[in-house]
Design a protein around this motif. Sequence first.
Motif, PDB file in Angstrom:
ATOM      1  N   LEU A 274     -10.200  -0.946  -1.586  1.00 32.78           N
ATOM      2  CA  LEU A 274      -9.105  -0.050  -1.216  1.00 32.78           C
ATOM      3  C   LEU A 274      -8.291   0.430  -2.415  1.00 32.78           C
ATOM      4  CD1 LEU A 274      -7.874  -2.013   1.929  1.00 32.78           C
ATOM      5  CD2 LEU A 274      -9.397  -0.030   1.843  1.00 32.78           C
ATOM      6  N   LEU A 275      -8.415  -0.269  -3.532  1.00 25.87           N
ATOM      7  CA  LEU A 275      -7.659   0.077  -4.740  1.00 25.87           C
ATOM      8  C   LEU A 275      -8.605   0.266  -5.912  1.00 25.87           C
ATOM      9  CD1 LEU A 275      -4.829  -2.642  -4.812  1.00 25.87           C
ATOM     10  CD2 LEU A 275      -4.758  -0.393  -3.746  1.00 25.87           C
TER      11      LEU A 275
ATOM     12  N   LEU B 130      -4.171   3.368  -4.895  1.00 25.88           N
ATOM     13  CA  LEU B 130      -5.085   3.538  -3.765  1.00 25.88           C
ATOM     14  C   LEU B 130      -6.193   4.497  -4.156  1.00 25.88           C
ATOM     15  CD1 LEU B 130      -2.663   4.034  -0.706  1.00 25.88           C
ATOM     16  CD2 LEU B 130      -3.908   1.954  -1.349  1.00 25.88           C
ATOM     17  N   ASN B 131      -7.415   4.183  -3.749  1.00 22.61           N
ATOM     18  CA  ASN B 131      -8.501   5.150  -3.908  1.00 22.61           C
ATOM     19  C   ASN B 131      -8.614   5.943  -2.597  1.00 22.61           C
ATOM     20  OD1 ASN B 131      -9.831   3.498  -2.094  1.00 22.61           O
ATOM     21  ND2 ASN B 131     -11.026   2.456  -3.659  1.00 22.61           N
TER      22      ASN B 131
ATOM     23  N   CYS C 292     -10.668   5.727  -0.064  1.00 22.82           N
ATOM     24  CA  CYS C 292     -10.802   4.839   1.093  1.00 22.82           C
ATOM     25  C   CYS C 292      -9.460   4.160   1.398  1.00 22.82           C
ATOM     26  CB  CYS C 292     -11.888   3.799   0.826  1.00 22.82           C
ATOM     27  SG  CYS C 292     -12.147   2.664   2.200  1.00 22.82           S
ATOM     28  N   GLY C 293      -8.755   3.723   0.364  1.00 25.08           N
ATOM     29  CA  GLY C 293      -7.451   3.094   0.538  1.00 25.08           C
ATOM     30  C   GLY C 293      -6.438   4.040   1.162  1.00 25.08           C
ATOM     31  N   GLU C 294      -6.491   5.308   0.761  1.00 21.11           N
ATOM     32  CA  GLU C 294      -5.579   6.300   1.347  1.00 21.11           C
ATOM     33  C   GLU C 294      -5.861   6.479   2.840  1.00 21.11           C
ATOM     34  OE1 GLU C 294      -5.039   9.045  -2.668  1.00 21.11           O
ATOM     35  OE2 GLU C 294      -6.250   9.771  -1.003  1.00 21.11           O
TER      36      GLU C 294
ATOM     37  N   LEU D  28      -7.073  -6.553  -2.198  1.00 18.73           N
ATOM     38  CA  LEU D  28      -7.213  -5.153  -1.798  1.00 18.73           C
ATOM     39  C   LEU D  28      -8.233  -4.436  -2.681  1.00 18.73           C
ATOM     40  CD1 LEU D  28      -3.466  -4.232  -1.107  1.00 18.73           C
ATOM     41  CD2 LEU D  28      -5.273  -4.556   0.592  1.00 18.73           C
ATOM     42  N   GLU D  29      -8.257  -4.802  -3.948  1.00 18.93           N
ATOM     43  CA  GLU D  29      -9.239  -4.191  -4.848  1.00 18.93           C
ATOM     44  C   GLU D  29     -10.658  -4.655  -4.488  1.00 18.93           C
ATOM     45  OE1 GLU D  29      -8.775  -5.056  -9.028  1.00 18.93           O
ATOM     46  OE2 GLU D  29      -9.839  -3.215  -9.556  1.00 18.93           O
TER      47      GLU D  29
ATOM     48  N   TYR E  76      -4.719   3.321   4.621  1.00 18.48           N
ATOM     49  CA  TYR E  76      -3.253   3.301   4.645  1.00 18.48           C
ATOM     50  C   TYR E  76      -2.717   4.264   5.711  1.00 18.48           C
ATOM     51  CZ  TYR E  76       1.548   4.341   3.449  1.00 18.48           C
ATOM     52  OH  TYR E  76       2.893   4.565   3.530  1.00 18.48           O
TER      53      TYR E  76
ATOM     54  N   MET F 186       0.824  -1.212   0.000  1.00 14.97           N
ATOM     55  CA  MET F 186       0.000   0.000   0.000  1.00 14.97           C
ATOM     56  C   MET F 186       0.857   1.260   0.000  1.00 14.97           C
ATOM     57  SD  MET F 186      -3.194  -1.049   2.480  1.00 14.97           S
ATOM     58  CE  MET F 186      -4.221   0.381   2.074  1.00 14.97           C
TER      59      MET F 186
END
Length: 112
Positions: free
Chosen positions: A67-68, A85-86, A88-90, A62-63, A93, A27
């Motif tokens: 999150l991605l 990262l989208n 939400c992923g950011e 993760l996708e 992370y 990530m």
Amino acid sequence: MDKVKKDTLLDGLIQELRRGTIVLSVMSQLNKPQYGYSLVVCLKEKGIEVDSGTLYPLLRRLESQGLLESSWDVESSKPRKYYQLNKCGEEVYDKLRHHWYKMTEKMNELLE
């Protein structure tokens, strides 16, 4: 305990440690679009070896967890799937990274 058995045990324990950190490692490099091989090379240059048999399932997971984001680049001679990262992923992370810093601080205290 003989040397071979001790080395095998140590290898297993090191592998367990690596499993716990691979998500955070991957990530950390997805703040910009990366395709699988570029991610393997990028992490290797930073001292983190990730087998493609581990990386691709992790990226898919993760996708699927939201999150991605991924997209295909079909303009080049070899189509590549890029991951990043989208929002939400950011956020996840950032929280994981913060938790990591707190945990390593406590671990450093324990190990001194």
